[in-house]
Motif scaffolding. Sequence first.
Motif, PDB file in Angstrom:
ATOM      1  N   ARG A   6       0.788  -1.188   0.048  1.00 38.61           N
ATOM      2  CA  ARG A   6       0.140  -0.002   0.199  1.00 38.61           C
ATOM      3  C   ARG A   6       0.936   1.152  -0.016  1.00 38.61           C
ATOM      4  NH1 ARG A   6      -5.102   1.370   1.362  1.00 38.61           N
ATOM      5  NH2 ARG A   6      -5.421   3.483   2.164  1.00 38.61           N
ATOM      6  N   HIS A   7       1.858   1.170   0.801  1.00 40.81           N
ATOM      7  CA  HIS A   7       2.820   2.437   0.718  1.00 40.81           C
ATOM      8  C   HIS A   7       3.491   2.591  -0.583  1.00 40.81           C
ATOM      9  CE1 HIS A   7       5.364   5.038   2.852  1.00 40.81           C
ATOM     10  NE2 HIS A   7       6.456   4.670   2.323  1.00 40.81           N
ATOM     11  N   LEU A   8       3.956   1.528  -1.038  1.00 41.87           N
ATOM     12  CA  LEU A   8       4.692   1.509  -2.345  1.00 41.87           C
ATOM     13  C   LEU A   8       3.832   2.128  -3.458  1.00 41.87           C
ATOM     14  CD1 LEU A   8       6.866  -1.393  -2.180  1.00 41.87           C
ATOM     15  CD2 LEU A   8       7.622   0.639  -1.991  1.00 41.87           C
ATOM     16  N   SER A   9       2.494   1.591  -3.376  1.00 42.57           N
ATOM     17  CA  SER A   9       1.554   2.048  -4.338  1.00 42.57           C
ATOM     18  C   SER A   9       1.006   3.850  -4.378  1.00 42.57           C
ATOM     19  CB  SER A   9       0.298   1.235  -4.469  1.00 42.57           C
ATOM     20  OG  SER A   9      -0.540   1.518  -3.238  1.00 42.57           O
ATOM     21  N   GLY A  10       1.153   4.124  -3.086  1.00 43.20           N
ATOM     22  CA  GLY A  10       1.202   5.556  -2.690  1.00 43.20           C
ATOM     23  C   GLY A  10       2.046   6.421  -3.214  1.00 43.20           C
ATOM     24  N   LEU A  11       3.314   5.864  -2.933  1.00 38.06           N
ATOM     25  CA  LEU A  11       4.595   6.637  -3.837  1.00 38.06           C
ATOM     26  C   LEU A  11       4.525   6.750  -5.088  1.00 38.06           C
ATOM     27  CD1 LEU A  11       7.556   5.131  -1.352  1.00 38.06           C
ATOM     28  CD2 LEU A  11       6.219   7.161  -1.198  1.00 38.06           C
ATOM     29  N   GLY A  12       4.213   5.555  -5.685  1.00 38.42           N
ATOM     30  CA  GLY A  12       3.995   5.587  -7.139  1.00 38.42           C
ATOM     31  C   GLY A  12       2.869   6.581  -7.892  1.00 38.42           C
ATOM     32  N   PHE A  13       1.619   6.444  -7.109  1.00 35.36           N
ATOM     33  CA  PHE A  13       0.655   7.373  -7.409  1.00 35.36           C
ATOM     34  C   PHE A  13       0.964   8.749  -7.164  1.00 35.36           C
ATOM     35  CE2 PHE A  13      -2.657   3.880  -6.134  1.00 35.36           C
ATOM     36  CZ  PHE A  13      -2.599   3.516  -7.373  1.00 35.36           C
ATOM     37  N   ALA A  14       1.739   9.108  -6.224  1.00 38.04           N
ATOM     38  CA  ALA A  14       2.280  10.677  -6.010  1.00 38.04           C
ATOM     39  C   ALA A  14       3.335  10.991  -7.115  1.00 38.04           C
ATOM     40  CB  ALA A  14       2.688  10.649  -4.655  1.00 38.04           C
ATOM     41  N   LEU A  15       4.004  10.337  -7.436  1.00 37.35           N
ATOM     42  CA  LEU A  15       5.231  10.438  -8.673  1.00 37.35           C
ATOM     43  C   LEU A  15       4.493  10.722  -9.864  1.00 37.35           C
ATOM     44  CD1 LEU A  15       8.124   8.342  -7.460  1.00 37.35           C
ATOM     45  CD2 LEU A  15       8.016  10.809  -7.175  1.00 37.35           C
ATOM     46  N   LEU A  16       3.549   9.756 -10.299  1.00 40.12           N
ATOM     47  CA  LEU A  16       3.015   9.829 -11.605  1.00 40.12           C
ATOM     48  C   LEU A  16       1.872  11.184 -11.542  1.00 40.12           C
ATOM     49  CD1 LEU A  16       1.403   6.318 -11.958  1.00 40.12           C
ATOM     50  CD2 LEU A  16       2.923   7.705 -13.577  1.00 40.12           C
ATOM     51  N   ALA A  17       1.449  11.594 -10.345  1.00 39.02           N
ATOM     52  CA  ALA A  17       0.658  12.885 -10.350  1.00 39.02           C
ATOM     53  C   ALA A  17       1.597  13.834 -10.523  1.00 39.02           C
ATOM     54  CB  ALA A  17       0.024  13.032  -8.909  1.00 39.02           C
ATOM     55  N   ALA A  18       2.736  13.968 -10.080  1.00 36.48           N
ATOM     56  CA  ALA A  18       3.701  14.862 -10.328  1.00 36.48           C
ATOM     57  C   ALA A  18       3.859  15.177 -11.921  1.00 36.48           C
ATOM     58  CB  ALA A  18       4.805  14.835  -9.389  1.00 36.48           C
ATOM     59  N   VAL A  19       4.355  13.919 -12.434  1.00 32.20           N
ATOM     60  CA  VAL A  19       4.349  14.040 -13.841  1.00 32.20           C
ATOM     61  C   VAL A  19       3.307  14.493 -14.794  1.00 32.20           C
ATOM     62  CG1 VAL A  19       4.951  12.724 -15.975  1.00 32.20           C
ATOM     63  CG2 VAL A  19       5.917  11.972 -13.574  1.00 32.20           C
ATOM     64  N   MET A 223      -9.136  15.367 -19.097  1.00 33.06           N
ATOM     65  CA  MET A 223      -8.879  14.006 -18.848  1.00 33.06           C
ATOM     66  C   MET A 223      -7.572  13.534 -18.128  1.00 33.06           C
ATOM     67  SD  MET A 223      -9.982  12.289 -22.579  1.00 33.06           S
ATOM     68  CE  MET A 223      -9.558  10.455 -21.964  1.00 33.06           C
ATOM     69  N   PHE A 224      -6.632  14.409 -18.287  1.00 28.94           N
ATOM     70  CA  PHE A 224      -5.359  14.052 -17.561  1.00 28.94           C
ATOM     71  C   PHE A 224      -5.037  14.673 -16.350  1.00 28.94           C
ATOM     72  CE2 PHE A 224      -5.029  12.149 -21.966  1.00 28.94           C
ATOM     73  CZ  PHE A 224      -4.660  10.870 -21.831  1.00 28.94           C
ATOM     74  N   PRO A 225      -4.706  16.025 -16.481  1.00 26.95           N
ATOM     75  CA  PRO A 225      -4.272  16.669 -15.160  1.00 26.95           C
ATOM     76  C   PRO A 225      -5.555  16.789 -14.385  1.00 26.95           C
ATOM     77  CG  PRO A 225      -3.838  17.669 -17.168  1.00 26.95           C
ATOM     78  CD  PRO A 225      -4.510  16.904 -17.758  1.00 26.95           C
ATOM     79  N   THR A 226      -6.977  16.855 -14.777  1.00 35.44           N
ATOM     80  CA  THR A 226      -7.823  16.944 -13.850  1.00 35.44           C
ATOM     81  C   THR A 226      -8.548  15.649 -13.395  1.00 35.44           C
ATOM     82  OG1 THR A 226      -8.612  18.942 -15.416  1.00 35.44           O
ATOM     83  CG2 THR A 226     -10.421  17.916 -13.939  1.00 35.44           C
ATOM     84  N   ILE A 227      -9.061  14.917 -14.340  1.00 31.30           N
ATOM     85  CA  ILE A 227      -9.466  13.458 -13.740  1.00 31.30           C
ATOM     86  C   ILE A 227      -8.515  12.601 -13.264  1.00 31.30           C
ATOM     87  CG2 ILE A 227     -10.734  11.469 -14.354  1.00 31.30           C
ATOM     88  CD1 ILE A 227     -12.234  13.128 -16.141  1.00 31.30           C
ATOM     89  N   LEU A 228      -7.576  12.162 -13.978  1.00 36.65           N
ATOM     90  CA  LEU A 228      -6.414  11.523 -13.574  1.00 36.65           C
ATOM     91  C   LEU A 228      -5.613  11.985 -12.324  1.00 36.65           C
ATOM     92  CD1 LEU A 228      -5.108   8.558 -13.924  1.00 36.65           C
ATOM     93  CD2 LEU A 228      -3.689   9.513 -15.699  1.00 36.65           C
ATOM     94  N   GLY A 229      -5.330  13.295 -12.644  1.00 36.13           N
ATOM     95  CA  GLY A 229      -4.660  14.024 -11.393  1.00 36.13           C
ATOM     96  C   GLY A 229      -5.100  13.831 -10.266  1.00 36.13           C
ATOM     97  N   TYR A 230      -6.361  14.096 -10.065  1.00 38.14           N
ATOM     98  CA  TYR A 230      -6.976  14.158  -8.727  1.00 38.14           C
ATOM     99  C   TYR A 230      -7.170  12.663  -8.320  1.00 38.14           C
ATOM    100  CZ  TYR A 230      -8.813  19.054  -8.778  1.00 38.14           C
ATOM    101  OH  TYR A 230      -8.811  20.245  -8.525  1.00 38.14           O
ATOM    102  N   PHE A 231      -7.202  11.773  -9.131  1.00 32.44           N
ATOM    103  CA  PHE A 231      -7.608  10.196  -8.903  1.00 32.44           C
ATOM    104  C   PHE A 231      -6.244   9.817  -8.200  1.00 32.44           C
ATOM    105  CE2 PHE A 231      -6.221   6.082  -9.932  1.00 32.44           C
ATOM    106  CZ  PHE A 231      -7.405   5.268  -9.349  1.00 32.44           C
TER     107      PHE A 231
END
Length: 308
Positions: A6-19, A223-231
């Motif tokens: 769960r922690h590793l997935s959280g790190l991955g989600f945060a980095l993808l959001a930054a990109v 689609m990307f910064p808005t929906i996917l970014g918030y997700f």
Amino acid sequence: MEKTRRHLSGLGFALLAAVINGSVGVFITLSARMALESSAIAFYKCFLAVVILAIFLWANATLRQSIRNVFRSPILAAAGFFGVFVMNSFEVRAYRLESVATVVLMFLAGATVATQGLTIFMLSQRMTVGRAIAIGLCSAGVFLLMPKYLSFSAAAGCLLGAIAGVGYGTYMVIAQRFALKARLEDIFGMMVWGTIFLLPEYIVGGARIPSFDAWGMLIWLAMFPTILGYFLTTAAVTRIGASKVQLLELSEPLFAALMAWYFLNELLSSGQIMGGLAIVLASYAGDVIDKLVPGTHRQRRPSWRGSR
């Protein structure tokens, strides 16, 4: 094992959001060059996100229930106000007045201060040495970002970027405090409220319909910064907390600066680079110092309770 995953997935989600979030400034700037008003860009990127999410919810036969839940949840209204209305309204205007990289750095400075400050009140955490240093580094970074002779438009752009960051930081703390989930229903609710809050300024701004060429940019933003970014951000916050997500998303200026250089031919001055480094180091240094100082992670007894 489950906690580690769960922690590793959280790190991955945060980095993808930054990109993904690093592309926002470039596409907003390109949309503005197509004679779109700031209010129209902010409104349509969120309105299109509502439409796209509604299609998915309708396909899953949950649209009607989701619409009912939107207007029953003050938490979704608060998240929509800070995380959608405040962030988008001020951020879009900031990119018209100042360079993409500078606005992103000011945005992160505002988000850092808001996140560090609000976790004390809303999450019942202590003011620590690390938090104080993080806020101090952010302040120093903001000072370094400012050119020696600051024009009114540049100052306004920096201020608007910081206010947008405060809205985003507030949203992250709300998401953690009230356990918002990375579900289409919750993101849909936030977008609906945000679009409602953005509607008056869009009408006052002339309610212009975008040209045919501008729709591609707006759909990308929706689609990307808005929906996917918030997700991705919400999924990360529920796994590793608002402070750590905000820390990892400090990599966003790197992606934003690279994209601004490639698409817009924008470059940072040496002073702005130093200011950016100070802001990027702010939360990182704060987190490291808090781990070294004993007793800084203990929470105060919650003084109030809330629920969705």
